[in-house]
Design an enzyme around this catalytic site. Sequence first.
Site, PDB file in Angstrom:
ATOM      1  N   LYS A  17     -20.888 -22.586 -41.264  1.00 11.63           N
ATOM      2  CA  LYS A  17     -20.021 -23.282 -41.911  1.00 11.63           C
ATOM      3  C   LYS A  17     -18.558 -22.505 -41.309  1.00 11.63           C
ATOM      4  O   LYS A  17     -17.397 -22.848 -41.129  1.00 11.63           O
ATOM      5  CB  LYS A  17     -20.060 -22.919 -43.401  1.00 11.63           C
ATOM      6  CG  LYS A  17     -20.782 -23.668 -44.170  1.00 11.63           C
ATOM      7  CD  LYS A  17     -20.600 -23.601 -45.532  1.00 11.63           C
ATOM      8  CE  LYS A  17     -21.681 -24.584 -46.583  1.00 11.63           C
ATOM      9  NZ  LYS A  17     -21.346 -24.288 -48.061  1.00 11.63           N
ATOM     10  N   ASP A  70     -18.199 -25.213 -51.241  1.00 18.39           N
ATOM     11  CA  ASP A  70     -19.641 -25.897 -51.748  1.00 18.39           C
ATOM     12  C   ASP A  70     -19.594 -27.206 -51.347  1.00 18.39           C
ATOM     13  O   ASP A  70     -18.564 -28.122 -51.274  1.00 18.39           O
ATOM     14  CB  ASP A  70     -19.804 -25.828 -53.359  1.00 18.39           C
ATOM     15  CG  ASP A  70     -21.369 -25.886 -53.820  1.00 18.39           C
ATOM     16  OD1 ASP A  70     -22.014 -25.069 -53.223  1.00 18.39           O
ATOM     17  OD2 ASP A  70     -21.482 -27.040 -54.255  1.00 18.39           O
ATOM     18  N   ASP A 149     -27.569 -31.846 -41.153  1.00 17.14           N
ATOM     19  CA  ASP A 149     -27.086 -32.366 -40.034  1.00 17.14           C
ATOM     20  C   ASP A 149     -28.154 -33.264 -39.337  1.00 17.14           C
ATOM     21  O   ASP A 149     -27.497 -34.310 -38.565  1.00 17.14           O
ATOM     22  CB  ASP A 149     -26.541 -31.258 -39.114  1.00 17.14           C
ATOM     23  CG  ASP A 149     -25.206 -30.717 -39.528  1.00 17.14           C
ATOM     24  OD1 ASP A 149     -24.479 -31.423 -40.492  1.00 17.14           O
ATOM     25  OD2 ASP A 149     -24.518 -29.743 -39.103  1.00 17.14           O
ATOM     26  N   HIS A 175     -16.623 -33.732 -43.626  1.00 17.55           N
ATOM     27  CA  HIS A 175     -16.157 -33.398 -45.102  1.00 17.55           C
ATOM     28  C   HIS A 175     -15.499 -32.014 -45.082  1.00 17.55           C
ATOM     29  O   HIS A 175     -14.535 -31.792 -45.601  1.00 17.55           O
ATOM     30  CB  HIS A 175     -17.465 -33.449 -46.062  1.00 17.55           C
ATOM     31  CG  HIS A 175     -18.648 -32.586 -45.391  1.00 17.55           C
ATOM     32  ND1 HIS A 175     -19.298 -32.704 -44.132  1.00 17.55           N
ATOM     33  CD2 HIS A 175     -19.339 -31.588 -45.831  1.00 17.55           C
ATOM     34  CE1 HIS A 175     -20.293 -31.868 -43.969  1.00 17.55           C
ATOM     35  NE2 HIS A 175     -20.306 -31.046 -45.227  1.00 17.55           N
TER      36      HIS A 175
HETATM   37  P1  IMP Z   1     -23.833 -25.113 -49.901  1.00 18.30           P
HETATM   38  O1  IMP Z   1     -24.370 -25.070 -50.885  1.00 18.30           O
HETATM   39  O2  IMP Z   1     -22.560 -25.711 -49.822  1.00 18.30           O
HETATM   40  O3  IMP Z   1     -24.221 -24.324 -48.761  1.00 18.30           O
HETATM   41  O4  IMP Z   1     -24.765 -26.416 -49.376  1.00 18.30           O
HETATM   42  C1  IMP Z   1     -25.632 -27.219 -49.861  1.00 18.30           C
HETATM   43  C2  IMP Z   1     -26.708 -27.609 -48.892  1.00 18.30           C
HETATM   44  O5  IMP Z   1     -26.263 -28.726 -48.202  1.00 18.30           O
HETATM   45  C3  IMP Z   1     -27.461 -26.825 -48.026  1.00 18.30           C
HETATM   46  O6  IMP Z   1     -28.600 -26.638 -47.914  1.00 18.30           O
HETATM   47  C4  IMP Z   1     -26.544 -26.864 -46.743  1.00 18.30           C
HETATM   48  O7  IMP Z   1     -27.407 -26.641 -45.665  1.00 18.30           O
HETATM   49  C5  IMP Z   1     -26.272 -28.411 -46.795  1.00 18.30           C
HETATM   50  N1  IMP Z   1     -25.102 -28.743 -46.103  1.00 18.30           N
HETATM   51  C6  IMP Z   1     -23.735 -28.358 -46.511  1.00 18.30           C
HETATM   52  N2  IMP Z   1     -22.898 -28.645 -45.647  1.00 18.30           N
HETATM   53  C7  IMP Z   1     -23.534 -29.338 -44.678  1.00 18.30           C
HETATM   54  C8  IMP Z   1     -23.176 -29.762 -43.475  1.00 18.30           C
HETATM   55  O8  IMP Z   1     -21.738 -29.873 -42.918  1.00 18.30           O
HETATM   56  N3  IMP Z   1     -24.084 -30.529 -42.555  1.00 18.30           N
HETATM   57  C9  IMP Z   1     -25.440 -30.311 -43.120  1.00 18.30           C
HETATM   58  N4  IMP Z   1     -25.827 -29.965 -44.225  1.00 18.30           N
HETATM   59  C10 IMP Z   1     -24.841 -29.286 -45.024  1.00 18.30           C
END
Ligand code: IMP
Length: 191
Positions: A17, A70, A149, A175
Amino acid sequence: MRGASRSVYFATKNKAKYLEAARITATYGVHLRYLPFSKQEIQAEDLREIASFAAMEAARSKVRTVVAEDAGFFVDALKGFPGPYSSYVFKTLGTSGILKLVGDVKNRKASFLAAVSYCEPNRRPISFTGTVRGLVSKKPKGSGGFGFDPIFIPSKGDGRTFAEMQIDEKNAFSHRAKAFRRFARWFTSSR
Ligand code: IMP
């Protein structure tokens, strides 16, 4: 703008990220610095609330000006699930679990949403959001990126999943890139 004010810490444990976001802010002359921080995921429907809480916690405990983020994956056929529960669902079911839940349904539309919150110690956070529409792929493809992804194909792309793209290609649609662009525009114009 003074040099010191052109940098801000990104409080996250997710290096992928950070790498995506740092590329975006750099184009606005904002140096994003990596600050390892495990956010506490509060139970909330709105990603801005989760990001804001994390940003306030990081700013308070690290005594630094930070951004926290988030994100969530919202699948139309699952009525927006996993959404705010994406982190837990990724850990428990993973991408294969989501593919099983979606099955061979016709409507494969989905979105990613990101909320980025900026916070100075003992101040109120300010949030910026970004979203991308796309489709859930039939099977995982690609080895780049992270999280969901390999199963997400952005609508405005060329049919490849995010995991088949280089960082700059994902940043053209994502996003996160949209939310960080909004943050960087505000940050550079507000000082
Ligand atoms: P987080 O709580 O913001 O870290 O993300 C929630 C979930 O969505 C985590 O399992 C991340 O791996 C997934 N996630 C967040 N952003 C992305 C992205 O850009 N691509 C794919 N999965 C994502």
